[in-house]
Write a protein that holds these residues in place. Structure first.
Motif: not given
Length: 200
Positions: A11-22, A27-33
């Motif tokens: 989840l940390i890895l996914i959040r870090a990637v998403l943080r580049r775009f939002g 990110v808090r909303v999208l990361a779990p999905r």
């Protein structure tokens, strides 16, 4: 593979990637999905590979995927999650015992730990600070459980050459540009090289 998909580092890895775009709230909303979608897609892909190409291909996919995730984590944060390496070690040991090659794998694991652990300890004593992370040593021991001594030595040699080239390039960039120089993530090089050798 369940450890890779369900553990916190994923989840940390996914959040870090998403943080580049939002933004952080997005990110808090999208990361779990996104984590759920990626987990489902990878599991379906693994099942498809295992069914169509056989269990060995499915196992290879699992190992290569885990090594790729380890490389990303080490490259981004200089961190090799222990739970992922434990899962790799256990799977390698189980396969080695089942194939009656546990002695060869154990020998490669111990040599891998020694090849990185001894220089790490000596350099840390001489310099007074850590020059190589303990995770790199554990990773070398872990991949040893999946291979023989010769392949392990080749993998560590190729990873060392790759890391040295990266070090030279990073030094050049930091001296000629405003590029911020960071330490070379040796674990990422080990993981990528072994993933290539393992999948051949």
């Amino acid at each position: 593979m369940a450890t890779l998909f369900l553990s916190g580092p994923r989840l940390i890895l996914i959040r870090a990637v998403l943080r580049r775009f939002g933004s952080a709230p997005q990110v808090r909303v999208l990361a779990p999905r996104v984590a759920l979608y990626i987990t489902g897609a990878l599991l379906l892909l693994w099942i498809g590979i295992a069914v169509t190409l056989g269990s060995q291909a499915g196992f290879t996919f699992t190992i290569v995927t885990t090594l790729g995730a380890l490389a990303l984590m080490d490259f981004a944060w200089r961190w090799l999650p222990l739970e992922w390496m434990i899962a790799l070690a256990v799977s390698g040991l189980v396969v080695a015992i089942a194939g009656e090659s546990w002695a060869i794998s154990l020998q490669a694991s111990l040599v891998g730990a020694a090849l990185l652990g001894i220089p790490r300890t000596v350099l840390q004593y001489l310099r007074g600070y850590e020059v190589m992370g303990l995770g790199d040593v554990i990773l070398a021991a872990t991949i040893g459980l999946h291979t023989d001594l010769l392949t392990l030595v080749w993998a560590l040699t190729a990873a060392s050459i790759s890391a040295l080239i990266s070090h030279v390039i990073l030094n050049f960039l930091s001296s000629t540009t405003k590029f911020k120089r960071l330490g070379v993530p040796f674990g990422a090089h080990i993981a990528v090289v072994f993933a290539i050798l393992y999948s051949i």
